[in-house]
Scaffold this motif. Structure first.
Motif, PDB file in Angstrom:
ATOM      1  N   ARG A  46       6.853 -18.452   0.381  1.00  0.00           N
ATOM      2  CA  ARG A  46       7.641 -16.886   0.767  1.00  0.00           C
ATOM      3  C   ARG A  46       6.934 -16.122   1.597  1.00  0.00           C
ATOM      4  N   ASN A  47       7.883 -15.182   2.157  1.00  0.00           N
ATOM      5  CA  ASN A  47       7.394 -13.959   2.901  1.00  0.00           C
ATOM      6  C   ASN A  47       7.582 -12.881   1.900  1.00  0.00           C
ATOM      7  N   VAL A  48       6.352 -12.100   1.819  1.00  0.00           N
ATOM      8  CA  VAL A  48       6.338 -10.777   0.951  1.00  0.00           C
ATOM      9  C   VAL A  48       6.163  -9.539   1.864  1.00  0.00           C
ATOM     10  N   TRP A  49       6.930  -8.499   1.568  1.00  0.00           N
ATOM     11  CA  TRP A  49       6.938  -7.295   2.009  1.00  0.00           C
ATOM     12  C   TRP A  49       6.365  -6.607   1.123  1.00  0.00           C
ATOM     13  N   PHE A  50       5.235  -5.795   0.934  1.00  0.00           N
ATOM     14  CA  PHE A  50       4.877  -5.061  -0.214  1.00  0.00           C
ATOM     15  C   PHE A  50       4.996  -3.460   0.192  1.00  0.00           C
ATOM     16  N   LEU A  51       5.507  -2.617  -0.528  1.00  0.00           N
ATOM     17  CA  LEU A  51       5.703  -1.257  -0.532  1.00  0.00           C
ATOM     18  C   LEU A  51       4.797  -0.658  -1.558  1.00  0.00           C
ATOM     19  N   PRO A  52       3.806  -0.192  -1.513  1.00  0.00           N
ATOM     20  CA  PRO A  52       2.791   0.473  -2.453  1.00  0.00           C
ATOM     21  C   PRO A  52       3.004   1.625  -2.475  1.00  0.00           C
ATOM     22  N   PHE A  53       3.157   2.320  -3.707  1.00  0.00           N
ATOM     23  CA  PHE A  53       3.246   3.494  -3.885  1.00  0.00           C
ATOM     24  C   PHE A  53       1.825   3.952  -4.718  1.00  0.00           C
ATOM     25  N   GLY A  54       0.821   3.907  -4.125  1.00  0.00           N
ATOM     26  CA  GLY A  54      -0.383   4.004  -4.932  1.00  0.00           C
ATOM     27  C   GLY A  54      -1.451   3.176  -4.235  1.00  0.00           C
ATOM     28  N   LYS A  55      -2.385   2.639  -4.944  1.00  0.00           N
ATOM     29  CA  LYS A  55      -3.656   1.852  -4.227  1.00  0.00           C
ATOM     30  C   LYS A  55      -3.448   0.344  -5.176  1.00  0.00           C
ATOM     31  N   TRP A  56      -3.144  -0.530  -4.212  1.00  0.00           N
ATOM     32  CA  TRP A  56      -2.939  -1.915  -4.517  1.00  0.00           C
ATOM     33  C   TRP A  56      -3.597  -2.765  -3.560  1.00  0.00           C
ATOM     34  N   GLN A  57      -4.090  -3.944  -4.392  1.00  0.00           N
ATOM     35  CA  GLN A  57      -4.975  -4.921  -3.393  1.00  0.00           C
ATOM     36  C   GLN A  57      -4.114  -6.255  -3.639  1.00  0.00           C
ATOM     37  N   ILE A  58      -4.412  -7.268  -2.874  1.00  0.00           N
ATOM     38  CA  ILE A  58      -3.972  -8.842  -3.089  1.00  0.00           C
ATOM     39  C   ILE A  58      -5.205  -9.400  -2.689  1.00  0.00           C
ATOM     40  N   GLN A  59      -5.299 -10.635  -3.554  1.00  0.00           N
ATOM     41  CA  GLN A  59      -6.501 -11.499  -3.293  1.00  0.00           C
ATOM     42  C   GLN A  59      -6.021 -12.841  -3.308  1.00  0.00           C
ATOM     43  N   PHE A  60      -6.715 -13.664  -2.298  1.00  0.00           N
ATOM     44  CA  PHE A  60      -6.121 -15.185  -2.206  1.00  0.00           C
ATOM     45  C   PHE A  60      -7.311 -15.924  -2.549  1.00  0.00           C
ATOM     46  N   ASP A  61      -7.119 -17.044  -2.851  1.00  0.00           N
ATOM     47  CA  ASP A  61      -8.160 -18.005  -3.301  1.00  0.00           C
ATOM     48  C   ASP A  61      -9.246 -18.007  -2.274  1.00  0.00           C
ATOM     49  N   ASP A  62     -10.585 -17.920  -3.007  1.00  0.00           N
ATOM     50  CA  ASP A  62     -11.905 -18.004  -2.085  1.00  0.00           C
ATOM     51  C   ASP A  62     -11.903 -16.992  -0.953  1.00  0.00           C
ATOM     52  N   GLU A  63     -11.306 -15.800  -1.391  1.00  0.00           N
ATOM     53  CA  GLU A  63     -11.291 -14.463  -0.435  1.00  0.00           C
ATOM     54  C   GLU A  63     -11.543 -13.172  -1.078  1.00  0.00           C
ATOM     55  N   LEU A  64     -12.098 -12.488  -0.481  1.00  0.00           N
ATOM     56  CA  LEU A  64     -12.299 -11.054  -1.294  1.00  0.00           C
ATOM     57  C   LEU A  64     -11.077 -10.285  -1.372  1.00  0.00           C
ATOM     58  N   PRO A  65     -10.688  -9.373  -2.226  1.00  0.00           N
ATOM     59  CA  PRO A  65      -9.657  -8.773  -2.306  1.00  0.00           C
ATOM     60  C   PRO A  65      -9.357  -7.752  -0.948  1.00  0.00           C
ATOM     61  N   GLU A  66      -8.165  -7.679  -0.530  1.00  0.00           N
ATOM     62  CA  GLU A  66      -8.030  -6.818   0.471  1.00  0.00           C
ATOM     63  C   GLU A  66      -6.812  -5.757   0.166  1.00  0.00           C
ATOM     64  N   LYS A  67      -6.816  -4.448   0.848  1.00  0.00           N
ATOM     65  CA  LYS A  67      -5.932  -3.518   0.362  1.00  0.00           C
ATOM     66  C   LYS A  67      -4.404  -4.054   1.032  1.00  0.00           C
ATOM     67  N   ILE A  68      -3.576  -4.105   0.266  1.00  0.00           N
ATOM     68  CA  ILE A  68      -2.266  -4.132   0.925  1.00  0.00           C
ATOM     69  C   ILE A  68      -1.802  -3.431   2.060  1.00  0.00           C
ATOM     70  N   ASN A  69      -1.361  -3.830   3.160  1.00  0.00           N
ATOM     71  CA  ASN A  69      -0.910  -3.220   4.262  1.00  0.00           C
ATOM     72  C   ASN A  69       0.370  -3.128   4.207  1.00  0.00           C
ATOM     73  N   PRO A  70       1.213  -2.050   4.078  1.00  0.00           N
ATOM     74  CA  PRO A  70       2.529  -1.685   3.741  1.00  0.00           C
ATOM     75  C   PRO A  70       3.263  -2.025   5.170  1.00  0.00           C
ATOM     76  N   LYS A  71       2.761  -2.207   6.199  1.00  0.00           N
ATOM     77  CA  LYS A  71       3.531  -2.310   7.387  1.00  0.00           C
ATOM     78  C   LYS A  71       3.529  -3.817   7.814  1.00  0.00           C
ATOM     79  N   GLY A  72       2.953  -4.833   6.785  1.00  0.00           N
ATOM     80  CA  GLY A  72       2.851  -6.098   7.287  1.00  0.00           C
ATOM     81  C   GLY A  72       3.528  -6.868   6.135  1.00  0.00           C
TER      82      GLY A  72
END
Length: 99
Positions: A46-72
């Motif tokens: 899937r392709n996912v477009w996130f629209l955060p209204f606040g502070k959110w992060q995403i974390q993938f397997d074996d990676e550090l959490p990253e801030k969600i980029n609302p433009k990506g």
């Protein structure tokens, strides 16, 4: 004494609307601060477009959490472990599933 079948309903942390290949998800539980959502895999890529209204992060397997980029737009292939991390606010996800 009769046995009663108990059905356990999975309580999801979001509300969802599906229209064709598009899925709209709203994570809105404001009382859960610093919430780490469950690690999971998806059955479809899937392709996912996130629209955060606040502070959110995403974390993938074996990676550090990253801030969600609302433009990506994030590509999440099926079978890849990932999770969301809520620091504050609500999150709208627009998901396009591939067959």
């Amino acid at each position: 004494m009769k046995k009663q079948n108990k059905i356990f309903k999975l309580k999801l942390p979001y509300k969802q609307l599906k229209i064709g290949h598009l899925i709209f998800r709203l994570f809105y539980k404001k009382e859960d601060r610093n919430l780490y959502y469950k690690w999971h895999i998806d059955e479809k890529s899937r392709n996912v477009w996130f629209l955060p209204f606040g502070k959110w992060q995403i974390q993938f397997d074996d990676e550090l959490p990253e801030k969600i980029n609302p433009k990506g737009i994030y590509w999440i292939p099926k079978g890849l472990y990932h999770r969301l991390i809520r620091k504050s606010g609500i999150l709208l996800c627009i998901i396009f599933e591939k067959d």
